[in-house]
Design an enzyme around this catalytic site. Structure first.
Site: not given
Ligand code: PRP
Ligand code: URA
Length: 213
Positions: A108, A204, A207
């Site tokens: 995102r 997150d 993370d």
């Molecule tokens: C997080 C999560 C989803 C997304 C959800 O990923 O794992 O993929 O956010 O958010 P949304 O419904 O608003 O699209 P992130 O983009 O943080 O990437 P990551 O898994 O690489 O940390």
């Molecule tokens: N992605 C995450 O990992 N946590 C949240 O709360 C929203 C998006």
């Protein structure tokens, strides 16, 4: 949030118990990873109650020969949305060790919260499989909607989406944008904060799974 025919919110006492530990900021990375897998297995068991391609197989028991329904070979593909979706793959593999895995990379944009696709590799013949799209967090719903669009462009017709924690905004968005996709969420949280994080949520997920922060 209104009710949607294509949304199942589990609210199961055993899953909720595990989610309480998952949410806790003191939970270690190892335990977090294990819990994500365990919850995914429980969700998969329930979500695959319907829609799984099966065939009849003849089995000889010590007493007689019978017809038994079994899951069709090669019928299921798991598609995690990277990164956090990766944490759910083993939880499905425990039940379907031969399931092929496709990967969709999305992150995102921190300002706009819009998902950006950076990777996509799907198994051959995915269009004929039941696709289990997995991501622990369903926040605005942008990532899930774009991943489903991508799968549909590749010809997938039988898609289920599983998220562990959903925000009302994200659940509504996926349910209305893709009414043909069944959405399974373990627990529905209250709301998103101004940065698009789910409240109370668990922070997150990527993370916490991979120890990046
Ligand atoms: C997080 C999560 C989803 C997304 C959800 O990923 O794992 O993929 O956010 O958010 P949304 O419904 O608003 O699209 P992130 O983009 O943080 O990437 P990551 O898994 O690489 O940390
Ligand atoms: N992605 C995450 O990992 N946590 C949240 O709360 C929203 C998006």
């Amino acid at each position: 949030m209104q009710n949607f025919d294509n949304v199942v919110i589990f609210n199961h006492p055993l899953i909720n118990h595990k989610i309480a530990i998952l949410r806790d900021e003191k939970t270690s990375m190892k335990e977090f990873r294990e819990l994500i897998e365990e919850i995914t297995t429980l969700m998969t068991y329930e979500a695959l109650k319907e829609g799984v391609p099966t065939v009849k197989k003849t089995v000889k028991t010590p007493l007689e020969v019978c017809e038994q329904s079994v899951v069709l070979d090669n019928a299921i593909a798991i598609v995690p949305i990277l990164r956090a979706g990766l944490g759910m793959v083993n939880g499905v593999h425990v039940l379907f060790p031969s399931a092929r895995v496709g990967h969709i990379g999305m992150y995102r944009d921190e300002e706009t919260l819009e998902p950006k696709e950076y990777y996509c590799k799907l198994p051959d013949g995915i269009e004929d499989k039941l696709v289990l799209l997995v991501d622990p967090m369903l926040a605005t719903g942008g990532s899930a909607c774009d991943a489903i669009d991508l799968l549909k462009k590749r010809g997938c017709k039988n898609i289920k989406f599983m998220a562990i924690i959903g925000a009302p905004e994200g659940v509504s968005k996926v349910a209305t944008t893709h009414p043909d996709v069944k959405v399974y969420v373990s627990t529905l949280d209250r709301q998103l904060n101004e940065n698009g994080y789910i409240l109370p949520g668990l922070g997150d997920a990527g993370d916490r799974l991979f120890g990046t922060k």
